[in-house]
Design an enzyme around this catalytic site. Sequence first.
Site, PDB file in Angstrom:
ATOM      1  N   GLU A  62       0.852  -1.191   0.000  1.00 41.22           N
ATOM      2  CA  GLU A  62       0.000   0.000   0.000  1.00 41.22           C
ATOM      3  C   GLU A  62       0.884   1.235   0.000  1.00 41.22           C
ATOM      4  O   GLU A  62       1.717   1.420   0.896  1.00 41.22           O
ATOM      5  CB  GLU A  62      -0.959   0.031   1.195  1.00 41.22           C
ATOM      6  CG  GLU A  62      -1.866   1.241   1.149  1.00 41.22           C
ATOM      7  CD  GLU A  62      -3.017   1.207   2.147  1.00 41.22           C
ATOM      8  OE1 GLU A  62      -3.689   2.256   2.290  1.00 41.22           O
ATOM      9  OE2 GLU A  62      -3.230   0.160   2.785  1.00 41.22           O
ATOM     10  N   GLU A  87       4.484   5.456   3.915  1.00 34.56           N
ATOM     11  CA  GLU A  87       3.826   6.704   4.281  1.00 34.56           C
ATOM     12  C   GLU A  87       4.865   7.657   4.872  1.00 34.56           C
ATOM     13  O   GLU A  87       5.457   7.351   5.913  1.00 34.56           O
ATOM     14  CB  GLU A  87       2.707   6.454   5.293  1.00 34.56           C
ATOM     15  CG  GLU A  87       2.027   7.709   5.805  1.00 34.56           C
ATOM     16  CD  GLU A  87       1.433   8.556   4.680  1.00 34.56           C
ATOM     17  OE1 GLU A  87       1.862   9.715   4.532  1.00 34.56           O
ATOM     18  OE2 GLU A  87       0.573   8.042   3.948  1.00 34.56           O
ATOM     19  N   ASP A 114       9.421   8.113   1.525  1.00 33.10           N
ATOM     20  CA  ASP A 114       8.967   8.142   0.145  1.00 33.10           C
ATOM     21  C   ASP A 114       8.886   6.723  -0.416  1.00 33.10           C
ATOM     22  O   ASP A 114       9.866   5.976  -0.395  1.00 33.10           O
ATOM     23  CB  ASP A 114       9.960   8.979  -0.671  1.00 33.10           C
ATOM     24  CG  ASP A 114       9.493   9.290  -2.073  1.00 33.10           C
ATOM     25  OD1 ASP A 114       8.845   8.431  -2.699  1.00 33.10           O
ATOM     26  OD2 ASP A 114       9.797  10.391  -2.555  1.00 33.10           O
ATOM     27  N   ASP A 136      -2.747  12.242  -2.839  1.00 29.28           N
ATOM     28  CA  ASP A 136      -2.847  13.701  -2.972  1.00 29.28           C
ATOM     29  C   ASP A 136      -3.165  14.037  -4.423  1.00 29.28           C
ATOM     30  O   ASP A 136      -2.427  13.661  -5.338  1.00 29.28           O
ATOM     31  CB  ASP A 136      -1.520  14.337  -2.567  1.00 29.28           C
ATOM     32  CG  ASP A 136      -1.615  15.848  -2.390  1.00 29.28           C
ATOM     33  OD1 ASP A 136      -2.391  16.473  -3.138  1.00 29.28           O
ATOM     34  OD2 ASP A 136      -0.906  16.395  -1.534  1.00 29.28           O
ATOM     35  N   ASP A 172     -11.331  10.509  -4.925  1.00 30.60           N
ATOM     36  CA  ASP A 172     -12.593  11.249  -4.908  1.00 30.60           C
ATOM     37  C   ASP A 172     -12.442  12.574  -5.653  1.00 30.60           C
ATOM     38  O   ASP A 172     -13.265  13.463  -5.530  1.00 30.60           O
ATOM     39  CB  ASP A 172     -13.078  11.491  -3.476  1.00 30.60           C
ATOM     40  CG  ASP A 172     -12.078  12.270  -2.628  1.00 30.60           C
ATOM     41  OD1 ASP A 172     -10.937  12.481  -3.095  1.00 30.60           O
ATOM     42  OD2 ASP A 172     -12.426  12.665  -1.504  1.00 30.60           O
ATOM     43  N   THR A 210     -11.292   4.175   4.866  1.00 29.66           N
ATOM     44  CA  THR A 210     -10.395   4.973   5.683  1.00 29.66           C
ATOM     45  C   THR A 210     -11.150   6.163   6.268  1.00 29.66           C
ATOM     46  O   THR A 210     -12.244   6.503   5.830  1.00 29.66           O
ATOM     47  CB  THR A 210      -9.213   5.491   4.850  1.00 29.66           C
ATOM     48  OG1 THR A 210      -9.702   6.424   3.878  1.00 29.66           O
ATOM     49  CG2 THR A 210      -8.520   4.345   4.133  1.00 29.66           C
ATOM     50  N   ARG A 211     -10.541   6.799   7.231  1.00 30.32           N
ATOM     51  CA  ARG A 211     -11.163   7.976   7.842  1.00 30.32           C
ATOM     52  C   ARG A 211     -11.345   9.087   6.822  1.00 30.32           C
ATOM     53  O   ARG A 211     -12.399   9.730   6.768  1.00 30.32           O
ATOM     54  CB  ARG A 211     -10.293   8.458   9.013  1.00 30.32           C
ATOM     55  CG  ARG A 211     -10.865   9.658   9.750  1.00 30.32           C
ATOM     56  CD  ARG A 211     -10.019  10.002  10.955  1.00 30.32           C
ATOM     57  NE  ARG A 211      -8.622  10.242  10.592  1.00 30.32           N
ATOM     58  CZ  ARG A 211      -7.682  10.581  11.474  1.00 30.32           C
ATOM     59  NH1 ARG A 211      -7.991  10.679  12.750  1.00 30.32           N
ATOM     60  NH2 ARG A 211      -6.439  10.797  11.062  1.00 30.32           N
ATOM     61  N   GLU A 213     -11.692   8.731   3.612  1.00 27.98           N
ATOM     62  CA  GLU A 213     -12.698   8.300   2.641  1.00 27.98           C
ATOM     63  C   GLU A 213     -14.112   8.560   3.136  1.00 27.98           C
ATOM     64  O   GLU A 213     -14.984   8.992   2.372  1.00 27.98           O
ATOM     65  CB  GLU A 213     -12.491   6.817   2.367  1.00 27.98           C
ATOM     66  CG  GLU A 213     -13.432   6.202   1.366  1.00 27.98           C
ATOM     67  CD  GLU A 213     -13.139   4.733   1.181  1.00 27.98           C
ATOM     68  OE1 GLU A 213     -13.898   4.078   0.460  1.00 27.98           O
ATOM     69  OE2 GLU A 213     -12.142   4.235   1.766  1.00 27.98           O
TER      70      GLU A 213
END
Length: 229
Positions: A62, A87, A114, A136, A172, A210-211, A213
């Site tokens: 991920e 992350e 990265d 992002d 989104d 996810t939060r 989302e």
Amino acid sequence: MSHEWSDASRPKFFGRRRGRSLNPTQQRILDDKLPGLSVDPDALPADPSDLFDVEIRDLWLEVGFGSGEHLVGQAGNHADIGFLGCEPFINGVAKMVRDADAAGLRNVKILADDARLLLDALPDACLGRAYVLFPDPWPKKRHRPRRFVGPDNLPRLARLLRPGAELRCATDHPDYLDWMLYHVGRSAAFEWLAEGPKDWRDRWDDHIPTRYETKALAGRPSYLRFRRV
């Protein structure tokens, strides 16, 4: 870790590294638990499954796990799969490390940096699945080359995903959706698995929200599945 943010040999990074200052509990979690979960791109074993002290049957990645809700949930549901998460935002890493430790997960390793550093170090065709969820969007036109899903990183993902493996992307942001479909569609390495609108409007059956989302910050999310051909 051997990589330093000031190292001129590193790829240029544009995202956030930190948000608000970590509280003492968060800092203690990182100090105590992160070393045991961390993966060093400069010291990978020839077989990445050897990173884990449990037997695994596949390896999933991920990129940009945020606060880790999806990564922790998937790892908890698939104890026989090794999960690699990347992350750079240390506040999110602190939450993910806390939750992974509370769940007693032994099939997770992370790079708090990265993702490209890890992607370039992993061996060919080692992944059975990769996720890039709500990256992002870099909405300004001049910033679009910074988008993760694009001509710079798709070859990296294609090299790592074995034939038949899935690349799952979600966004989104309508413009990023078009961008993803355009660039992945141009790649001979991937085919889009959608047969109708339901296939990108509905969450995947095994998806873990996810939060970010659930806030639906920029509109209705789209969920894309691509297969490595």
